[in-house]
Write a protein that holds these residues in place. Structure first.
Motif, PDB file in Angstrom:
ATOM      1  N   UNK A 237     -41.934  -5.405  -6.621  1.00 40.22           N
ATOM      2  CA  UNK A 237     -41.491  -4.014  -6.484  1.00 40.22           C
ATOM      3  C   UNK A 237     -39.973  -3.914  -6.484  1.00 40.22           C
ATOM      4  N   UNK A 238     -39.301  -4.862  -5.842  1.00 39.57           N
ATOM      5  CA  UNK A 238     -37.835  -4.834  -5.812  1.00 39.57           C
ATOM      6  C   UNK A 238     -37.244  -5.016  -7.204  1.00 39.57           C
ATOM      7  N   UNK A 239     -37.848  -5.881  -8.020  1.00 41.98           N
ATOM      8  CA  UNK A 239     -37.284  -6.173  -9.342  1.00 41.98           C
ATOM      9  C   UNK A 239     -37.652  -5.122 -10.391  1.00 41.98           C
ATOM     10  N   UNK A 240     -38.803  -4.473 -10.274  1.00 43.56           N
ATOM     11  CA  UNK A 240     -39.240  -3.521 -11.291  1.00 43.56           C
ATOM     12  C   UNK A 240     -39.116  -2.059 -10.868  1.00 43.56           C
ATOM     13  N   UNK A 241     -38.834  -1.792  -9.627  1.00 46.24           N
ATOM     14  CA  UNK A 241     -38.734  -0.400  -9.167  1.00 46.24           C
ATOM     15  C   UNK A 241     -37.427  -0.123  -8.440  1.00 46.24           C
ATOM     16  N   UNK A 242     -37.120  -0.912  -7.439  1.00 49.08           N
ATOM     17  CA  UNK A 242     -35.928  -0.636  -6.629  1.00 49.08           C
ATOM     18  C   UNK A 242     -34.647  -0.935  -7.411  1.00 49.08           C
ATOM     19  N   UNK A 243     -34.575  -2.089  -8.064  1.00 48.36           N
ATOM     20  CA  UNK A 243     -33.360  -2.451  -8.798  1.00 48.36           C
ATOM     21  C   UNK A 243     -33.060  -1.477  -9.939  1.00 48.36           C
ATOM     22  N   UNK A 244     -34.034  -1.083 -10.779  1.00 52.78           N
ATOM     23  CA  UNK A 244     -33.710  -0.086 -11.812  1.00 52.78           C
ATOM     24  C   UNK A 244     -33.280   1.258 -11.246  1.00 52.78           C
ATOM     25  N   UNK A 245     -33.933   1.721 -10.179  1.00 45.51           N
ATOM     26  CA  UNK A 245     -33.535   3.001  -9.600  1.00 45.51           C
ATOM     27  C   UNK A 245     -32.164   2.927  -8.952  1.00 45.51           C
ATOM     28  N   UNK A 246     -31.847   1.803  -8.320  1.00 43.19           N
ATOM     29  CA  UNK A 246     -30.526   1.662  -7.717  1.00 43.19           C
ATOM     30  C   UNK A 246     -29.433   1.676  -8.790  1.00 43.19           C
ATOM     31  N   UNK A 247     -29.697   1.022  -9.906  1.00 44.77           N
ATOM     32  CA  UNK A 247     -28.728   1.047 -11.007  1.00 44.77           C
ATOM     33  C   UNK A 247     -28.619   2.441 -11.607  1.00 44.77           C
ATOM     34  N   UNK A 248     -29.743   3.120 -11.747  1.00 43.99           N
ATOM     35  CA  UNK A 248     -29.733   4.467 -12.295  1.00 43.99           C
ATOM     36  C   UNK A 248     -29.006   5.441 -11.375  1.00 43.99           C
ATOM     37  N   UNK A 249     -29.134   5.274 -10.079  1.00 46.16           N
ATOM     38  CA  UNK A 249     -28.397   6.112  -9.142  1.00 46.16           C
ATOM     39  C   UNK A 249     -26.894   5.997  -9.346  1.00 46.16           C
ATOM     40  N   UNK A 250     -26.424   4.762  -9.587  1.00 42.20           N
ATOM     41  CA  UNK A 250     -24.991   4.565  -9.773  1.00 42.20           C
ATOM     42  C   UNK A 250     -24.496   5.085 -11.118  1.00 42.20           C
ATOM     43  N   UNK A 251     -25.374   5.152 -12.138  1.00 41.43           N
ATOM     44  CA  UNK A 251     -24.956   5.605 -13.467  1.00 41.43           C
ATOM     45  C   UNK A 251     -25.084   7.111 -13.648  1.00 41.43           C
ATOM     46  N   UNK A 252     -25.834   7.781 -12.803  1.00 37.38           N
ATOM     47  CA  UNK A 252     -26.031   9.225 -12.964  1.00 37.38           C
ATOM     48  C   UNK A 252     -24.725  10.030 -12.868  1.00 37.38           C
ATOM     49  N   UNK A 253     -23.819   9.770 -11.911  1.00 33.88           N
ATOM     50  CA  UNK A 253     -22.573  10.548 -11.891  1.00 33.88           C
ATOM     51  C   UNK A 253     -21.754  10.398 -13.165  1.00 33.88           C
ATOM     52  N   UNK A 254     -21.686   9.195 -13.698  1.00 30.28           N
ATOM     53  CA  UNK A 254     -20.942   8.981 -14.935  1.00 30.28           C
ATOM     54  C   UNK A 254     -21.612   9.695 -16.100  1.00 30.28           C
ATOM     55  N   UNK A 255     -22.935   9.653 -16.168  1.00 26.88           N
ATOM     56  CA  UNK A 255     -23.649  10.342 -17.234  1.00 26.88           C
ATOM     57  C   UNK A 255     -23.473  11.851 -17.129  1.00 26.88           C
ATOM     58  N   UNK A 256     -23.491  12.381 -15.914  1.00 30.99           N
ATOM     59  CA  UNK A 256     -23.309  13.826 -15.731  1.00 30.99           C
ATOM     60  C   UNK A 256     -21.897  14.252 -16.128  1.00 30.99           C
ATOM     61  N   UNK A 257     -20.897  13.464 -15.760  1.00 23.92           N
ATOM     62  CA  UNK A 257     -19.514  13.819 -16.097  1.00 23.92           C
ATOM     63  C   UNK A 257     -19.291  13.807 -17.605  1.00 23.92           C
ATOM     64  N   UNK A 258     -19.823  12.804 -18.295  1.00 20.19           N
ATOM     65  CA  UNK A 258     -19.652  12.756 -19.748  1.00 20.19           C
ATOM     66  C   UNK A 258     -20.431  13.860 -20.441  1.00 20.19           C
ATOM     67  N   UNK A 259     -21.588  14.248 -19.900  1.00 20.66           N
ATOM     68  CA  UNK A 259     -22.358  15.346 -20.491  1.00 20.66           C
ATOM     69  C   UNK A 259     -21.616  16.668 -20.362  1.00 20.66           C
ATOM     70  N   UNK A 260     -20.957  16.921 -19.238  1.00 20.97           N
ATOM     71  CA  UNK A 260     -20.177  18.145 -19.069  1.00 20.97           C
ATOM     72  C   UNK A 260     -18.903  18.135 -19.888  1.00 20.97           C
ATOM     73  N   UNK A 261     -18.397  16.947 -20.190  1.00 20.20           N
ATOM     74  CA  UNK A 261     -17.138  16.863 -20.922  1.00 20.20           C
ATOM     75  C   UNK A 261     -17.330  17.195 -22.398  1.00 20.20           C
ATOM     76  N   UNK A 262     -18.413  16.776 -22.996  1.00 18.92           N
ATOM     77  CA  UNK A 262     -18.621  16.961 -24.432  1.00 18.92           C
ATOM     78  C   UNK A 262     -19.690  17.995 -24.766  1.00 18.92           C
ATOM     79  N   UNK A 263     -20.411  18.492 -23.798  1.00 18.26           N
ATOM     80  CA  UNK A 263     -21.493  19.465 -24.027  1.00 18.26           C
ATOM     81  C   UNK A 263     -22.538  18.931 -24.998  1.00 18.26           C
ATOM     82  N   UNK A 264     -22.767  17.642 -24.957  1.00 19.84           N
ATOM     83  CA  UNK A 264     -23.758  17.019 -25.843  1.00 19.84           C
ATOM     84  C   UNK A 264     -24.983  16.623 -25.036  1.00 19.84           C
ATOM     85  N   UNK A 265     -26.090  16.442 -25.728  1.00 25.63           N
ATOM     86  CA  UNK A 265     -27.345  16.098 -25.078  1.00 25.63           C
ATOM     87  C   UNK A 265     -27.353  14.624 -24.710  1.00 25.63           C
ATOM     88  N   UNK A 266     -27.738  14.324 -23.469  1.00 24.41           N
ATOM     89  CA  UNK A 266     -27.850  12.948 -22.986  1.00 24.41           C
ATOM     90  C   UNK A 266     -29.309  12.661 -22.645  1.00 24.41           C
TER      91      UNK A 266
END
Length: 543
Positions: free
Chosen positions: A259-288
């Motif tokens: 569970x840690x390798x297939x569920x917790x680790x991907x979600x933890x990484x996704x949590x850290x990448x969401x702010x960057x993805x949101x900022x780039x989406x607002x900057x270019x108004x493109x679909x992510x």
């Protein structure tokens, strides 16, 4: 007053009588006819009835008609052509428009071919600028390598995570300067912060990575995070857990690491990448996009004896659904799309291997009636369709009679399949089965076990292999080499990450099962599931 018809008839009758009487009286004077006529006229005018006055209209002045004009001179060729154009205006308009359209098409093809030739010349001298970055979590998965290479060929910068440092150089060597590999071991949570720091550093460098000079010089075109694709949620078959009953699964030693390798680790990484993805989406108004790949059988229905994989896949499905709804309700994140992909059997062979062994494998599959895996190119094209919103797929450039309909078709297909779709052999079957009622689905999944039991019940006792027969046929060397099949081993079944469980010494016996357990013993062993055993302490009786 005008006379009537009766008056005129009466007048003519009177005249007729007078003429007759006069002729009779003057028959003796026939030689003097002129005198008789004159006398007759005098008598009529004197003694006869008055003659009715008839007034007729007077004729106007008579004019002679003008002479006919002379014949016109013969028409020239230009005049005849003008008359023909007027008489057939629709045909002439169609010919003019067809000629004009054909001329414009030929001119456009000539100009586009000229510009395409110039672009080819320019592409050989300069490297095209790429800004869109796709992060692939689990780049060492068998299905990840074809996708990474195709994403780079479509014009994306690919940053992939690998579980060990030994896999970094081989993955980057297969690209053309726009593939960057970073270490992220899902079994080691301490590598996640290191991966995130390396990712931030990679986003600030120049590409391609093989370019000469300082890679961290200021660059006006900063790379932007475009999409996240997770293969960590779909471990490879070689790293998955062996099938076993839920009763026998060690939640601490087997399920928790998985569970840690297939569920917790991907979600933890996704949590850290969401702010960057949101900022780039607002900057270019493109679909992510955020794409989560899951095994179809585990995510859709959950087969028996696959509890470890099914529970992790169910957790990922629910987390993805919740994230999708939260993003749709949030402000400024409407252009981020969360997609779940249920992956079935995919053929991840290389083209050379497929050309060498493909025909033989296909013949074997036809003989054994097994499921033929889906080609990996269809899986790659489906993922790229989500990443590019259908603009960079294989069918996006198709045209019918010169009219480009491929892009519209890809847009409609992407809209129809929505935020969750299936790809691969068997994935569609599991998807349809997930919509069945639970009672019907349970009966269908238990049907193979029922048929095996019926088969064993119909076989003669000599053909039914029981565990006691295996013991009778084993040699003393085999007995010393492996544990007795009727006596439980001191170690539990081996799962990844699970150690051996020691049990106190002493005689161990099995509890009696139902009368049909002997006949189905071999079938349950062939499916990877062992019988249940209960250890008894020293001096205890099995009854």
């Amino acid at each position: 007053m005008m006379p009537t018809i009766d008056d005129v008839e009466q007048y003519f009758e009177t005249v007729e009588r007078l003429v007759s009487d006069s002729l009779t009286a003057a028959s003796l004077d026939l030689p003097h006819i002129r005198e008789a006529i004159n006398k007759l006229w005098i008598d009529i005018t004197r003694y006869g009835p008055p003659f009715p006055e008839i007034h007729a209209g007077r004729l106007g002045p008579f004019e002679l008609p003008a002479p006919p004009p002379p014949p016109p001179p013969p028409k020239s060729l230009i005049e005849k052509t003008g008359d023909c154009l007027k008489d057939h205006s629709w045909i002439v308009s169609g010919l003019v428009l067809s000629t004009l359209g054909f001329g414009l098409f030929v001119g456009y093809r000539a100009i586009s071919a000229k510009h395409a030739f110039r672009r080819r010349i320019k592409s050989t001298t300069t490297v095209p600028e790429k800004r869109q970055v796709v992060v692939v979590l689990g780049g060492d998965h068998p299905l990840a390598l074809p996708l990474i290479l195709e994403l780079e060929r479509k014009g994306y910068i690919v940053i992939a995570s690998v579980s060990s440092a030994d896999a970094v150089s081989p993955l980057e060597a297969k690209g053309h300067g726009f593939v960057r590999a970073l270490v992220l071991d899902p079994n080691e949570p301490t590598t996640i912060p290191i991966f995130l720091r390396s990712l931030g550093s990679t986003l600030s460098r120049r590409f391609p990575i093989s370019a000469a000079g300082d890679p961290y010089l200021p660059n006006p075109s900063h790379p932007l995070l475009h999409s996240i694709i997770s293969f960590l949620t779909m471990p490879a078959p070689s790293t998955g857990c062996a099938p076993g009953p839920l009763e026998q699964v060690s939640l601490h030693d087997t399920y928790l690491p998985y569970l840690l390798s297939t569920h917790v680790a991907p979600l933890q990484t996704l949590q850290a990448l969401l702010p960057l993805l949101r900022a780039d989406a607002q900057r270019t108004r493109a679909c992510r996009s955020i794409i989560i790949c899951l095994p179809a059988a585990d995510a859709r229905i959950g087969l028996p004896f696959t509890s470890v994989r099914a529970m992790s896949a169910a957790a990922n499905v629910r987390a993805t659904d919740v994230l999708r709804r939260e993003i749709s309700a949030a402000q400024g994140m409407g252009r981020i799309r969360v997609v779940t992909v249920d992956v079935g059997a995919i053929d991840d062979w290389t083209p050379s291997e497929k050309a060498t062994y493909g025909a033989a494998l296909y013949a074997l599959n036809e003989t054994s009636k097994t499921r033929i895996p889906e080609d990996v190119s269809k899986f790659v094209d489906s993922i790229i369709g989500v990443v590019s919103s259908g603009t960079k797929t294989t069918g996006a450039g198709k045209a019918v009679y010169g009219v480009g309909v491929g892009l519209a078709y890809e847009k409609v297909k992407d809209w129809i399949r929505g935020n969750r779709f299936s790809i691969g052999a068997g994935a569609g079957t599991y998807t349809l089965a997930s919509f069945l009622p639970t009672r019907v689905l349970d009966c269908l999944l238990g049907l193979p076990h029922i048929l095996v039991g019926v088969r064993n019940g119909l076989l003669p006792p000599a053909n039914v292999i029981s565990p006691s027969a295996d013991v009778a046929r084993t040699t003393p060397a085999d007995i010393s080499a492996r544990p007795h099949p009727r006596v439980p081993s001191t170690s539990s079944p081996q799962y990844p990450g699970k150690g051996t469980a020691e049990q106190p010494g002493g005689d161990e016996h099995e509890t009696a099962s139902d009368s049909g357990s002997e006949s189905v013993g071999t079938d349950t062993e062939s499916s990877g599931v062992e019988s249940s055993w209960i250890s008894l302490g020293p001096g205890e009786s099995p009854t």
